[in-house]
Motif scaffolding. Sequence first.
Motif: not given
Length: 459
Positions: A193-202
């Motif tokens: 999630x972090x690597x694709x820039x979408x931490x909030x959407x885990x």
Amino acid sequence: MSSQKPSIPKGTRDFTPAEMLRRNYIFDTIREVFQNFGFQPIETPAMENLSVLLGKYGDEGDKLLFRILNSGDFLSGASHQDLQLDNAPGLSLKISSKGLRYDLTVPFARYVVQHRNEISFPFKRYQIQPVWRADRPQRGRYREFYQCDADIIGSDSLINEVELIQLVDEVFRRLGIKVQVKLNNRKILAGIAHAIGAEGSLTDITIAIDKLDKIGQEKVNEELAQKGLSAEAIDKLQPILLMQGTDEEKFGLLQRTLAGSAIGIDGIAEMQEIFEILHLLELRHLVSLDLTLARGLNYYTGAIIEVKATEVQIGSVCGGGRYDDLTGIFGMPGTSGVGISFGADRIYDVMLESNLFGESSHKSTQVLFANFGKAEERYCLRLLTQVRKAGISAELYPEAAKMKKQMTWADKKEVAWVVLAGKEEMEQNKLTLKNMRSGEQISCTLDQMINRVKDVAGA
RNA sequence: GUGCGUGUAGCUCAGUUGGUUAGAGCAUCGGAUUGUGGUUCCGAGGGUCGUGGGUUCAAGUCCCAUCAUGCACCCCA
């Protein structure tokens, strides 16, 4: 008087003697392995305070909790406003303070916190009890079902993860079920999630990824887009979704992709260590890294495990993982645990479908004394006691019914031997022993009879 | 919570284009055999056809609603 039609609640079941023998075989097997691995038994109440249960399983879990209406005047805690507003969740808290347990892990965390002064950590416990979920029942899904849990709490060592995998391997070896063990790690998922820039959407990402083998790549991408993930993020996710090859190759790709994420790197290292230790052991079943494994239970933080039967389609028969801070909610932070849960009812369904229940689970009375009347009853009762003392399960038919009735009864119950002791036998101080399988009948003494039954049982 | 299917005896089901008193197998109980089961023969009990309404001269059958149940989604053991 009009009679009512008897029924049981949706998703619950009665179990017949034949079913219980087979169910107990499963429970006994799992219990033996648990004990063999050094786990100790506990039990907790069927009901917990709702404050213990709520918020531990996600929104979906809260909905599926069975709530228990307060006793007495349960409306006394609710105001007029509560009743008038269309606010079921709020009202339910006013009129219900207890619920049926949803799993065994959260009650265990509560137990650990409450008993922390009696426990010497690391604590390895097992627990075999029913849990309840207000789900819509369907194949392999019940509203009341048994979980068999083994957890190790108070140790961060990855040895524990490995031990649980070994335990899983052993249980299914003994039961004869072919399974596939899938491993993943929440930290890796967080790293993705972090690597694709979408931490909030885990959560959205993991749930969508989880469906990959069910609905396919395109639908997963559609769902992700619907959840508001950017096209760029979805694009970046593709190599991971489609990842193929050996576990080593997968780890290589992951390391490159997650290089910028500390938590992701951490997760990869954990999984590599687990696999490294696993390679030293000889396991019967295939254990593989599966990045599409998500598991919805909110409390997992590290390794997650899921076990699927390979020959019967019924969902997972076993699942678990590491939870770093489940006790923290109850005021005891920093105590990490890892556990595994066997679904006894699904295991039963798999074994039934695959014909895996041997004769070992077929146990009935060995000897039935036929009943000929009052005098014969007295005579048999004395013999019966001695037969039982010899370790043979035996019973006397409770009334002097017709022979046909008694024989049919023995046959239905799959009794191996019937003893006929009437007037003639009493006079000779003997008895007639009938083998129900062959139909063969002999006249003998009590001792001879006991030896005969024991011989055949031992053979 | 969303979608699709199914409701006839304890169980599994049959029941024709709507047509007279709703059937079979299995199971249960009884008898043939008052001390012999698993294979035989005879007999019996057991149904508000899920429930309520509608259409019709007539509904187990067609229509609507409702309840129950099964399956899929969601989620999970």
